[in-house]
Design a protein around this motif. Structure first.
Motif, short mmCIF file in Angstrom:
data_model
loop_
_atom_site.label_atom_id
_atom_site.label_comp_id
_atom_site.label_asym_id
_atom_site.label_seq_id
_atom_site.Cartn_x
_atom_site.Cartn_y
_atom_site.Cartn_z
N LYS A 168 0.82 -1.19 0.00
CA LYS A 168 0.00 0.00 0.00
C LYS A 168 0.87 1.26 0.00
O LYS A 168 0.59 2.23 -0.71
CB LYS A 168 -0.89 -0.01 1.25
N ALA A 169 1.93 1.23 0.78
CA ALA A 169 2.80 2.40 0.90
C ALA A 169 3.55 2.67 -0.40
O ALA A 169 3.72 3.81 -0.81
CB ALA A 169 3.78 2.21 2.05
N VAL A 170 3.98 1.61 -1.03
CA VAL A 170 4.84 1.75 -2.19
C VAL A 170 4.05 2.17 -3.43
O VAL A 170 4.56 2.88 -4.29
CB VAL A 170 5.58 0.41 -2.46
N GLU A 178 11.79 7.29 -3.95
CA GLU A 178 10.61 7.51 -3.11
C GLU A 178 10.00 6.18 -2.68
O GLU A 178 9.58 6.02 -1.54
CB GLU A 178 9.58 8.35 -3.87
N GLN A 179 9.97 5.24 -3.61
CA GLN A 179 9.46 3.91 -3.27
C GLN A 179 10.26 3.30 -2.14
O GLN A 179 9.71 2.72 -1.20
CB GLN A 179 9.55 2.99 -4.49
N THR A 180 11.57 3.43 -2.25
CA THR A 180 12.43 2.87 -1.22
C THR A 180 12.10 3.46 0.15
O THR A 180 11.91 2.74 1.13
CB THR A 180 13.91 3.16 -1.55
N GLU A 181 12.01 4.79 0.18
CA GLU A 181 11.73 5.46 1.44
C GLU A 181 10.39 5.04 2.01
O GLU A 181 10.29 4.65 3.18
CB GLU A 181 11.77 6.99 1.25
N ARG A 182 9.38 5.10 1.17
CA ARG A 182 8.04 4.74 1.65
C ARG A 182 8.00 3.27 2.10
O ARG A 182 7.36 2.93 3.07
CB ARG A 182 7.01 4.94 0.54
#
Lengths: 193, 193
Positions: free
Chosen positions: A72-74, A82-86
């Motif tokens: 869900k976050a990614v 950004e994907q990595t961080e989320r």
DNA sequence: CCGAGTTGTTACTCTCTGGTAACCCTTATG
DNA sequence: CATAAGGGTTACCAGAGAGTAACAACTCGG
């Protein structure tokens, strides 16, 4: 106190995830679980075929919650960074919220026989596969996969250290840091490889 | 085939590390160990007080070999970066050479009760403490420790993935890569934190 | 207020396995 | 060739714990 079947089933799941998380599979008897739930053994067997069956249900639930949280976050992130961080933030949020589930899946008391080993490996592999595409595409597939498992281990190691020592942490801050580490690290491998 | 006591003791250790590594603590009976060693159960108890005692001896040995390997490699390195590289290379060399010991300590079948959990935790903590000083000194101690555990987890995750899938790897190349990842990653955390 | 369905308990069985007591070989030595 | 001494075996015990059969008690619709 009497409960309707579905409620009792839920209660057993809730209680046993705690017991198994802290004492491990083999050190926890069905009597322990029953006692913790405030009932007797045969009640457990009305809802689950065997100890193994109960345990697998717990793993399955925990895995699903983890998967959903991260997915869900990614989802609606644009860049890889950004994907990595989320992703990492969501992971650590899950660890903080779903404490017992984390211990169940990754705690060092997580005693595993054949079947549960496979289940947990599958969950880990899913996590790694979710990460793999983030890794620079010009690294070959097998290598990507390996690095992905490394990053999963990284997050696991940090979490285990914190959770088993009962330390509080802010998932956002921690996630950001580990994401930084991962992202910069991956770029370095990319350059030097 | 008859053996003098010290030789038999060694043989039992050699054999049981394999058995425990692959089937885990709880799934391995003393009869299994005895059979694998080509003797009967009481012989085991001539050399070890209990199953737990035997298992602890194995963990202790494995831990010592790991510790020595890394320590020796790190000793005469000058820069922190060089230490990191040598450390990781030595670690992966150990994994490649001492396969079963790795599985015993970190494999997902490593079923752990109270006592062995503590032993393994101690070994992991030692590894982390060895790494911690490499992390930029202006990061506070607790944080250093946490990142160190993360890097241990990173190496663990990569190794587990490779070993459990039976994949061959070159410890030098792999160590270099993971060291690159770790080093660059740490510097990023340092900058952004 | 009654009885059927559902929830729960008591009181076992059965197997597995860690651990041990008692005994038997084999070999070396005077 | 007798005799320790040490290496090894057979045959057992005891406890733990998974799983179950038989029974009891609550509750709710009619």
């Amino acid at each position: 106190m009497r409960l309707p079947a579905p409620a009792r089933r839920e209660q057993i799941l809730d209680v046993s995830v705690q017991v198994f998380a802290h004492r491990g599979f083999h050190s926890t008897s069905m009597n322990d679980v029953a006692e913790a739930a405030g009932v007797t053994k045969p009640v457990l067997y009305q809802h689950f075929d065997s100890k193994q069956d109960l345990y697998m249900a717990l793993l399955e639930e925990a895995g699903t919650r983890l998967r959903n949280a991260v997915r869900k976050a990614v989802t609606d992130a644009t860049s890889g960074k950004e994907q990595t961080e989320r992703g990492f933030k969501a992971y650590f949020r899950w660890v903080a919220d779903d404490h017992d589930a984390f211990l169940l899946l990754f705690g060092s008391r997580a005693n595993r026989d054949e079947e549960s080993t496979i289940a947990i490996r599958r969950i880990t592999a899913e996590a790694a596969n979710a990460i793999a595409p983030l890794i620079a595409a010009d690294i070959e597939g097998e290598h990507q996969e390996m690095l992905a498992h490394g990053l999963v281990g990284l997050a696991e190691g940090v979490s285990r250290h914190l959770v088993e020592r009962g330390e509080r942490f802010d998932p956002e801050v921690l996630g950001q840091q580990i994401a930084d580490l991962a992202w910069a690290g991956l770029r370095a491998v990319h350059r030097n490889g």
